[in-house]
Design an enzyme around this catalytic site. Sequence first.
Site, PDB file in Angstrom:
ATOM      1  N   TYR A  90      36.494  69.798  75.126  1.00  0.00           N
ATOM      2  CA  TYR A  90      36.561  68.494  74.352  1.00  0.00           C
ATOM      3  C   TYR A  90      35.367  68.090  73.370  1.00  0.00           C
ATOM      4  CZ  TYR A  90      36.292  63.268  74.147  1.00  0.00           C
ATOM      5  OH  TYR A  90      36.490  61.902  73.723  1.00  0.00           O
TER       6      TYR A  90
ATOM      7  N   SER B  99      33.263  52.972  85.877  1.00  0.00           N
ATOM      8  CA  SER B  99      34.074  52.897  87.013  1.00  0.00           C
ATOM      9  C   SER B  99      34.036  53.539  88.180  1.00  0.00           C
ATOM     10  CB  SER B  99      35.428  53.702  86.322  1.00  0.00           C
ATOM     11  OG  SER B  99      35.268  54.925  85.941  1.00  0.00           O
TER      12      SER B  99
END
Length: 321
Positions: free
Chosen positions: A144, A188
């Site tokens: 990434y 989250s």
Amino acid sequence: MKRILVTGGSGFLGSWLCEKLLEKGNEVICVDNFYTGAKRNIYHLLDHPRFELIRHDVTFPLYVECDEIYNLACPASPIHYQRDPAQTVKTCVHGAINMLGLAKRVNAKILQASTSEVYGDPAVHPQVEEYWGNVNPIGMRSCYDEGKRCAETLFNCYHMQNNTRIKIIRIFNTYGPRMHPHDGRVVSNFILQALQNQDITIYGDGSQTRSFCYRDDLIDGMMRLMATGDDVTGPINVGNPGEFTILQLAENVIDLTNSKSKIIRMPLPSDDPKQRKPDITKAEKVLNWHPTTPLREGLTRTIEYFDGLLKSDPEFCRGEE
């Protein structure tokens, strides 16, 4: 009215961007292969007369007509981008090549959603755009980090070589409603654990810091950057400079949810940055932008979203869909 293409348009940020662009009176083409995006995020837009959905993988060329392109397509959480690291690199690099080729062909303005991860585990704090970063090219997160760094290089090459009208935004930690419940991110994770009175997992001693920007503020900054003249290319940091430790975040979530959760500690993952805080001087000067949503206010809205999701679709929250 502009015709605007949003890749990754069914994701957490992409779906909200599509919604805001429609509110501004634009036509929106949402492109997504639903690898991490959720169709539930755009259900309410499917019948909109100026909204179009195309199921497509950006690693393959796309031939449409548009005025602007927001290139958001890429898994953005470690759990998702490490699941298929080679595909993550392809999405970053081939996706950038294909979208830049499209922008060149139709003379569209194009924005690259880059990331604060290009700074790696920074030796400079807070991070300024001129800092080149401290990235491990063969680490767990490199698919990434390096993929996004290469995408920035490609955008700059197309600008220098072809006068392609580019914008590069470096996004710092962002949270809010429509986050994927299994993205593995601290906000989250903590909220779902707290709402279910489960142990809240902290990696390391919890002293590592993050700067949390609420979704609405981030999208506002992104749209402001796209609206700038061709002389503004970026990269520009967009994030909230308010710095919190992971332990402080966990304590805030427990307090706001009235949870009975306890905090437990696990070993720190490889290459996890110890500090993350944007210097947003350029965003303030060039975009006249500054985040306005306090952390507890944004967390309250995000908690309400996940609480509703747990009640309406517990299977999705448990990963059974």
